[in-house]
Design an enzyme around this catalytic site. Structure first.
Site, PDB file in Angstrom:
ATOM      1  N   SER A  38      27.984  38.502  40.405  1.00  0.00           N
ATOM      2  CA  SER A  38      27.833  39.023  39.042  1.00  0.00           C
ATOM      3  C   SER A  38      28.410  38.082  37.997  1.00  0.00           C
ATOM      4  O   SER A  38      28.248  38.313  36.798  1.00  0.00           O
ATOM      5  CB  SER A  38      28.547  40.371  38.924  1.00  0.00           C
ATOM      6  N   SER A  92      33.262  39.021  42.959  1.00  0.00           N
ATOM      7  CA  SER A  92      32.202  38.426  43.769  1.00  0.00           C
ATOM      8  C   SER A  92      32.420  36.920  43.931  1.00  0.00           C
ATOM      9  O   SER A  92      32.030  36.333  44.949  1.00  0.00           O
ATOM     10  CB  SER A  92      30.823  38.713  43.171  1.00  0.00           C
ATOM     11  N   CYS A 113      22.157  52.646  41.553  1.00  0.00           N
ATOM     12  CA  CYS A 113      21.943  51.206  41.717  1.00  0.00           C
ATOM     13  C   CYS A 113      22.339  50.758  43.115  1.00  0.00           C
ATOM     14  O   CYS A 113      21.614  49.999  43.773  1.00  0.00           O
ATOM     15  CB  CYS A 113      22.729  50.429  40.664  1.00  0.00           C
ATOM     16  N   GLY A 126      31.198  42.143  46.232  1.00  0.00           N
ATOM     17  CA  GLY A 126      32.608  42.096  45.864  1.00  0.00           C
ATOM     18  C   GLY A 126      33.222  43.465  45.693  1.00  0.00           C
ATOM     19  O   GLY A 126      34.206  43.621  44.964  1.00  0.00           O
ATOM     20  N   CYS A 133      25.750  48.894  32.541  1.00  0.00           N
ATOM     21  CA  CYS A 133      25.246  47.531  32.360  1.00  0.00           C
ATOM     22  C   CYS A 133      24.024  47.445  31.457  1.00  0.00           C
ATOM     23  O   CYS A 133      23.815  46.442  30.785  1.00  0.00           O
ATOM     24  CB  CYS A 133      24.946  46.889  33.714  1.00  0.00           C
TER      25      CYS A 133
END
Length: 361
Positions: free
Chosen positions: A13, A18, A106, A130, A204
């Site tokens: 990301s 991550s 998601c 992550g 997001c």
């Protein structure tokens, strides 16, 4: 004969978690490929946002980390499926008076379904993320299980309860045995610029975090003013659309009644928002459907342990039993603001038993 490294496709990301996951996996000897999932339409609002998980700056952060770690990096397009499975779901749930969790949708439909499918198509043995959680094979159950992260404050098992045995078998989560502080320390030690990058906490696909505006712009025909009422149906004032409210809400109601009032219920078919005193939003029972159980093949005849009804809430003792197409849950103590559309996640100590979507209260 040279040992063939296991290939891992890691979702990156651009954040510290991550990024360090990529480093840890490489240190463990995996053949790591970094991938950023492109999920929302590009536009000026998203592109110019600094640090958001879907902004162009975050894609570039991920690319720079991959270069520094000397791993391949790609961007994969998931925009169409994200629109259908996450954004449309999010909008429709609010229009039905429910409060969805888009991160859970998601994870279920994108990260551990479509992403895994694409990664396997590329010849990957695993995908990795992550997330702060642990995945283990358990001999007693004869199944893969999920356990809480070592860092209780960052534990993300609540949004991962939908994972299947196949997904658990082919997923690595290297951060489960670390604290967030240690991850930032590792990132700084190896010279990653994202070591002090703030965590992304907004939805997001809604940069300003104003979900009411977002839904109103997408479905202006469906978001209409209506009435606040009390539990007896007496009109108390006007609201500006049910999508702007959730159970337990007190602030931002735009109504002054001389005392503190809270959203007790939302009635979409009548476009009403029911207000009441705080004690009226405490309940000790709920019914949930869309159940996924991890350690067992079927829903046990009784689940004893604890459960969370929102990501940020503390767990509470409960017992859950199969009922209709899901489970009926009874808490030992009444819970504040149980909300339709949110998930309930069950725990047995550190083990994630599973979870489902709250349908009735």
């Amino acid at each position: 004969m040279e040992f063939l490294k296991k290939k891992v496709v890691l979702g990156m990301s651009g954040g510290v978690d991550s990024s360090v996951a990529a480093y840890l996996l490489k240190q463990e000897g995996y053949d790591v490929i970094g991938v950023t999932m492109s999920v929302i339409p590009r536009d000026k609002e998203f592109d110019e946002r600094e640090g958001g998980c879907c902004s162009l700056s975050s894609v570039e952060d991920a690319r720079r980390v991959a270069e520094k770690l000397d791993i391949p990096f790609y961007v994969m397009n998931f925009k169409d499926v994200f629109e259908r499975k996450v954004i449309n779901y999010f909008v429709e749930e609010y229009l039905q008076g429910r409060t969805p969790n888009p991160c859970i949708a998601c994870n279920k439909f994108i990260k551990f379904d479509e992403f895994l499918r694409k990664a396997k198509g590329l010849g990957a043995d695993y995908i990795a993320t992550g997330h702060y959680a642990k995945i283990e094979w358990n001999e007693d159950f004869g199944r893969y299980i999920m356990k809480r992260s070592m860092d209780a404050k960052k534990d993300q098992t609540y949004v991962l309860y939908n994972m299947t045995q196949y997904q658990l078998e082919h997923t690595l989560m290297p951060l489960g045995s670390y604290t967030k502080e240690k991850i930032r320390e590792i990132a700084e030690d190896i010279g990653l610029n994202v070591h002090d990058k703030p965590d992304s906490e907004e939805i997001c696909f809604i940069p300003d975090n104003d979900h009411g505006r977002f839904i109103s712009e997408r479905r202006p025909d469906k978001v209409k003013p209506g009435y606040f009422v009390d539990k007896n149906g007496n009109i108390l004032g006007k609201h500006n659309g049910i999508v702007n409210y959730t159970i337990g809400q007190r602030k931002g109601l735009g109504i002054a009644l001389g005392k503190r009032v809270f959203v007790q219920n939302i009635i979409p078919e009548k476009n009403l928002v029911v207000l009441g005193d705080e004690e009226e939003i405490f309940k000790n029972k709920l019914y949930a459907e869309d159940i996924n159980i991890i350690p067992y093949a079927n829903i046990p005849c009784e689940i004893n342990g604890t459960a969370k009804i929102r990501y940020g809430m503390r767990e509470a003792e409960m017992v859950a039993k199969p009922y209709k197409n899901g489970v009926l849950v009874e808490f030992k103590e009444p819970q504040r603001a149980i909300t339709k559309g949110q998930s309930i996640v069950f725990y047995d100590g550190d083990i994630v038993v599973g979870g489902g979507i709250i349908k009735e209260i």
